[in-house]
Write a protein that holds these residues in place. Structure first.
Motif, PDB file in Angstrom:
ATOM      1  N   HIS A 217       9.662   7.002  -0.213  1.00 50.83           N
ATOM      2  CA  HIS A 217       9.121   5.974   0.683  1.00 50.83           C
ATOM      3  C   HIS A 217      10.281   5.418   1.504  1.00 50.83           C
ATOM      4  O   HIS A 217      11.354   5.135   0.962  1.00 50.83           O
ATOM      5  N   PRO A 218      10.102   5.249   2.823  1.00 52.84           N
ATOM      6  CA  PRO A 218      11.224   4.801   3.666  1.00 52.84           C
ATOM      7  C   PRO A 218      11.776   3.423   3.301  1.00 52.84           C
ATOM      8  O   PRO A 218      12.945   3.141   3.562  1.00 52.84           O
ATOM      9  N   GLU A 219      10.976   2.553   2.696  1.00 56.52           N
ATOM     10  CA  GLU A 219      11.445   1.217   2.336  1.00 56.52           C
ATOM     11  C   GLU A 219      11.419   1.004   0.824  1.00 56.52           C
ATOM     12  O   GLU A 219      11.164  -0.094   0.346  1.00 56.52           O
ATOM     13  N   SER A 220      11.713   2.043   0.073  1.00 58.61           N
ATOM     14  CA  SER A 220      11.605   1.965  -1.387  1.00 58.61           C
ATOM     15  C   SER A 220      12.523   0.909  -1.996  1.00 58.61           C
ATOM     16  O   SER A 220      12.115   0.178  -2.891  1.00 58.61           O
TER      17      SER A 220
ATOM     18  N   TYR B 222       0.849  -1.184   0.000  1.00 54.48           N
ATOM     19  CA  TYR B 222       0.000   0.000   0.000  1.00 54.48           C
ATOM     20  C   TYR B 222       0.890   1.241   0.000  1.00 54.48           C
ATOM     21  O   TYR B 222       1.814   1.337   0.805  1.00 54.48           O
ATOM     22  N   LEU B 223       0.598   2.167  -0.927  1.00 53.41           N
ATOM     23  CA  LEU B 223       1.415   3.366  -1.098  1.00 53.41           C
ATOM     24  C   LEU B 223       0.538   4.596  -1.235  1.00 53.41           C
ATOM     25  O   LEU B 223      -0.603   4.501  -1.693  1.00 53.41           O
ATOM     26  N   ARG B 224       1.107   5.750  -0.886  1.00 53.29           N
ATOM     27  CA  ARG B 224       0.451   7.016  -1.207  1.00 53.29           C
ATOM     28  C   ARG B 224       0.697   7.318  -2.678  1.00 53.29           C
ATOM     29  O   ARG B 224       1.628   6.790  -3.282  1.00 53.29           O
ATOM     30  N   ASP B 225      -0.121   8.173  -3.227  1.00 55.69           N
ATOM     31  CA  ASP B 225      -0.019   8.504  -4.650  1.00 55.69           C
ATOM     32  C   ASP B 225       1.356   9.082  -5.004  1.00 55.69           C
ATOM     33  O   ASP B 225       1.912   8.770  -6.056  1.00 55.69           O
ATOM     34  N   ASP B 226       1.928   9.885  -4.122  1.00 57.69           N
ATOM     35  CA  ASP B 226       3.226  10.504  -4.409  1.00 57.69           C
ATOM     36  C   ASP B 226       4.406   9.544  -4.238  1.00 57.69           C
ATOM     37  O   ASP B 226       5.535   9.882  -4.560  1.00 57.69           O
ATOM     38  N   GLN B 227       4.160   8.325  -3.744  1.00 63.67           N
ATOM     39  CA  GLN B 227       5.224   7.346  -3.541  1.00 63.67           C
ATOM     40  C   GLN B 227       5.350   6.357  -4.699  1.00 63.67           C
ATOM     41  O   GLN B 227       6.234   5.519  -4.693  1.00 63.67           O
ATOM     42  N   TRP B 228       4.485   6.453  -5.701  1.00 62.10           N
ATOM     43  CA  TRP B 228       4.499   5.523  -6.826  1.00 62.10           C
ATOM     44  C   TRP B 228       4.831   6.256  -8.116  1.00 62.10           C
ATOM     45  O   TRP B 228       4.198   7.250  -8.467  1.00 62.10           O
ATOM     46  N   ASP B 229       5.811   5.765  -8.845  1.00 64.54           N
ATOM     47  CA  ASP B 229       6.172   6.317 -10.139  1.00 64.54           C
ATOM     48  C   ASP B 229       5.509   5.451 -11.217  1.00 64.54           C
ATOM     49  O   ASP B 229       5.978   4.355 -11.524  1.00 64.54           O
ATOM     50  N   ALA B 230       4.396   5.927 -11.761  1.00 68.51           N
ATOM     51  CA  ALA B 230       3.616   5.151 -12.723  1.00 68.51           C
ATOM     52  C   ALA B 230       4.361   4.941 -14.033  1.00 68.51           C
ATOM     53  O   ALA B 230       4.156   3.930 -14.704  1.00 68.51           O
ATOM     54  N   LYS B 231       5.215   5.859 -14.394  1.00 64.85           N
ATOM     55  CA  LYS B 231       5.949   5.744 -15.658  1.00 64.85           C
ATOM     56  C   LYS B 231       7.028   4.659 -15.572  1.00 64.85           C
ATOM     57  O   LYS B 231       7.156   3.827 -16.457  1.00 64.85           O
ATOM     58  N   LYS B 232       7.791   4.668 -14.477  1.00 64.76           N
ATOM     59  CA  LYS B 232       8.866   3.690 -14.297  1.00 64.76           C
ATOM     60  C   LYS B 232       8.388   2.393 -13.650  1.00 64.76           C
ATOM     61  O   LYS B 232       9.125   1.416 -13.602  1.00 64.76           O
ATOM     62  N   LYS B 233       7.174   2.406 -13.097  1.00 66.19           N
ATOM     63  CA  LYS B 233       6.595   1.246 -12.409  1.00 66.19           C
ATOM     64  C   LYS B 233       7.445   0.822 -11.212  1.00 66.19           C
ATOM     65  O   LYS B 233       7.694  -0.355 -10.979  1.00 66.19           O
ATOM     66  N   LEU B 234       7.892   1.834 -10.433  1.00 63.79           N
ATOM     67  CA  LEU B 234       8.711   1.589  -9.247  1.00 63.79           C
ATOM     68  C   LEU B 234       8.253   2.485  -8.102  1.00 63.79           C
ATOM     69  O   LEU B 234       7.638   3.528  -8.310  1.00 63.79           O
ATOM     70  N   VAL B 235       8.600   2.078  -6.870  1.00 65.01           N
ATOM     71  CA  VAL B 235       8.337   2.888  -5.690  1.00 65.01           C
ATOM     72  C   VAL B 235       9.376   3.999  -5.656  1.00 65.01           C
ATOM     73  O   VAL B 235      10.571   3.752  -5.840  1.00 65.01           O
ATOM     74  N   ARG B 236       8.933   5.225  -5.430  1.00 65.70           N
ATOM     75  CA  ARG B 236       9.848   6.368  -5.406  1.00 65.70           C
ATOM     76  C   ARG B 236      10.693   6.376  -4.138  1.00 65.70           C
ATOM     77  O   ARG B 236      10.348   5.767  -3.119  1.00 65.70           O
ATOM     78  N   ASN B 237      11.786   7.127  -4.180  1.00 63.67           N
ATOM     79  CA  ASN B 237      12.723   7.192  -3.057  1.00 63.67           C
ATOM     80  C   ASN B 237      12.168   7.902  -1.837  1.00 63.67           C
ATOM     81  O   ASN B 237      12.772   7.831  -0.766  1.00 63.67           O
TER      82      ASN B 237
END
Length: 86
Positions: A56-59, A39-54
């Motif tokens: 997030h503490p456990e990215s 579960y992620l907040r909208d600003d923690q997900w990079d939809a283009k790269k399909k990865l969790v953004r930095n």
């Protein structure tokens, strides 16, 4: 042929403003959705790269988990949950 899309399901928000990360699996004109159990907040997900953004503490850990799970999804022996297409 199997096609897989990973996405943040913004239709299913929680009280903490987080959304589930899901896999949508397409095969022979049918589709099914499986949860990545993340579960992620909208600003923690990079939809283009399909990865969790930095931000997030456990990215790093979550991205490793996603990259590990992603190739196993089409192979039924990698999952204990059988894929059922409706």
């Amino acid at each position: 042929m199997v096609a897989i899309k990973i996405f943040l399901d913004k239709r299913r928000g929680t009280k903490e403003d987080t959304y589930p990360l899901n896999y949508r699996i397409y095969h022979s004109g049918k589709s099914t959705t499986r949860s990545a159990k993340i579960y992620l907040r909208d600003d923690q997900w990079d939809a283009k790269k399909k990865l969790v953004r930095n931000n997030h503490p456990e990215s790093k850990l979550l991205n490793k988990r996603l990259l590990k799970d992603y190739p196993c999804i089409p192979q039924l022996n990698c999952r204990s949950i059988p894929l059922q297409f409706h």
